[in-house]
Write a protein that holds these residues in place. Structure first.
Motif, short mmCIF file in Angstrom:
data_model
loop_
_atom_site.label_atom_id
_atom_site.label_comp_id
_atom_site.label_asym_id
_atom_site.label_seq_id
_atom_site.Cartn_x
_atom_site.Cartn_y
_atom_site.Cartn_z
N ARG A 78 38.98 41.97 -8.79
CA ARG A 78 39.19 41.21 -9.77
C ARG A 78 39.83 39.99 -8.78
N ASP A 140 33.53 44.45 -22.98
CA ASP A 140 34.32 43.74 -24.06
C ASP A 140 33.48 42.74 -25.23
N GLU A 235 42.90 47.98 -27.74
CA GLU A 235 43.98 47.75 -26.80
C GLU A 235 44.90 46.73 -26.98
N ARG A 288 33.77 52.61 -19.37
CA ARG A 288 33.07 51.87 -18.21
C ARG A 288 32.09 52.68 -17.17
#
Ligand code: F6P
Length: 361
Positions: A78, A140, A235, A288
């Motif tokens: 990230r 997502d 979430e 995932r």
């Protein structure tokens, strides 16, 4: 045919189908342009590798045997977009470095496999004059301008399996099982897995809930002799009061109240409001992990082939997409920075409501 040197990176959270996409692009490039006209440079750990010139020339054999492999052979990291233009304590000018790596490696184009954050940086680099092509990855399914992202359907399958398994234990114990499902700010994954797994209540961020309504839905089931309930919770959910607050204020209020996650609060409120024994299950990163589904392998291959086509036509500054069942591409300018949310009037939401699923609204 002009020789092409293609850089490729995977950025952000991993997902099933990254390797299948890498393989699809590479194989299609070799097929379309000829092995002698294609050089592929693998960049390690996403933009971090581009910033620090962590690059390696790859061979055709590197792309074999990876179709079914989860994760990413390139590694990922990230690298928040909002920090890309900020020079931190390490004194590294990230944008300058990324451009330098691109030129040092003599790349003709850069393929970026990633989600929303990745696409924002892809656009930034395209604006800086680099030839960039994005590929839409994320469990997502929240990338604007594409009906579907690779990784999503595999995660739906895994989340559905998790919900399926909760049914038997919930029924045996006459309990409520609250299953928290990833999805960041959107409810695509929860909505789809919730319907596929037969959840009785589905809570998603796009439809802020009222906890009273959630308890009512549980009590209605109890009154009709159904002594267990399955609740799929995204979430990123918030209730109707929180919906009026800014994200920052919402987070502060939760912190002050000692609320760890929305799901744990929901479970406690339901237990208190209905008296039914309630448990939480969080599959988390399991969603995932592992091999991509057949659907995602096919989608990844189609997307990879389309990216190769864009490269051979030198159509840059675009990201691959699926629109109305057809693989196409969007301009990064038109989609980067936008999130695709569930429309509360989406046919899928209405379908679920018509079979009695409560959204707590
Ligand atoms: O974007 C994919 C995703 O799995 C989201 O659903 C989730 O909110 C986030 O990544 C988790 O991130 P990390 O793997 O960095 O904890």
């Amino acid at each position: 045919m002009k020789k092409k040197r293609i850089g490729i990176l995977t950025s952000g959270g991993d997902c099933p189908g990254l390797n299948a996409t890498i393989r699809g692009v590479a194989k299609a490039c070799f097929e379309m342009m000829g092995d002698e006209n294609v050089e592929i440079v693998g960049i390690s750990n996403g933009y971090y590798g581009l910033i620090h010139n962590l690059c390696k020339d790859m061979q055709p054999a590197d792309f074999s045997g990876i179709l079914t492999q989860g994760g990413t052979i390139l590694g990922t990291k990230r690298q928040p977009f909002k920090m890309m233009t900020v020079i931190g304590n390490d004194n590294v000018d990230k944008v300058k470095n990324m451009k330098e790596t691109y030129h040092k490696q003599k790349l003709d184009c850069l393929l970026t496999l990633g989600g929303n954050g990745t696409h924002k940086t892809s656009k930034l680099l395209a604006d800086e004059g680099l030839h960039v092509i994005g590929l839409p990855k994320t469990i997502d399914n929240d990338i604007y301008g594409t009906d579907v992202t690779f990784g999503f359907h595999t995660a739906v399958d895994i989340a559905t399996d998790a919900i399926d398994r909760l049914h038997t234990t919930a029924a045996s114990h006459s309990r409520i099982l609250v299953c928290e499902i990833m999805g960041n700010k959107t409810g695509w994954l929860t909505l789809n897995a919730g319907i596929a797994g037969g959840a009785d209540i589905i809570l998603i961020p796009e439809i802020p809930y009222d906890i009273e309504k959630v308890c009512e839905a549980v009590m209605k089931r109890t009154a009709s002799g159904k002594l267990f309930s399955i609740i799929a919770v995204a979430e990123g959910v918030f209730d109707q009061e929180e919906a009026l607050l800014k994200k920052k204020d919402r987070a502060r209020k939760r912190e002050e109240a000692g609320i760890l996650t929305a799901t744990s609060r929901i479970a406690a409120q339901i237990q208190a409001g209905t008296g039914v024994d309630t448990r939480v299950c969080v599959p988390g990163h399991m969603l995932r992990g592992g091999s991509p589904s057949a659907y995602d392998r096919i989608l990844a291959t189609k997307f990879g082939v389309h990216a190769a086509k864009l490269i051979s036509q030198e159509k840059y500054g675009r990201t691959v997409a699926m629109v109305g069942g057809k693989v196409t591409s969007n301009k990064l300018d038109d989609v980067a920075g936008l999130t695709k949310f569930v429309d509360p009037k989406d046919q899928l939401v209405l379908t679920a409501k018509r079979i009695g699923v409560s959204f707590g609204d």
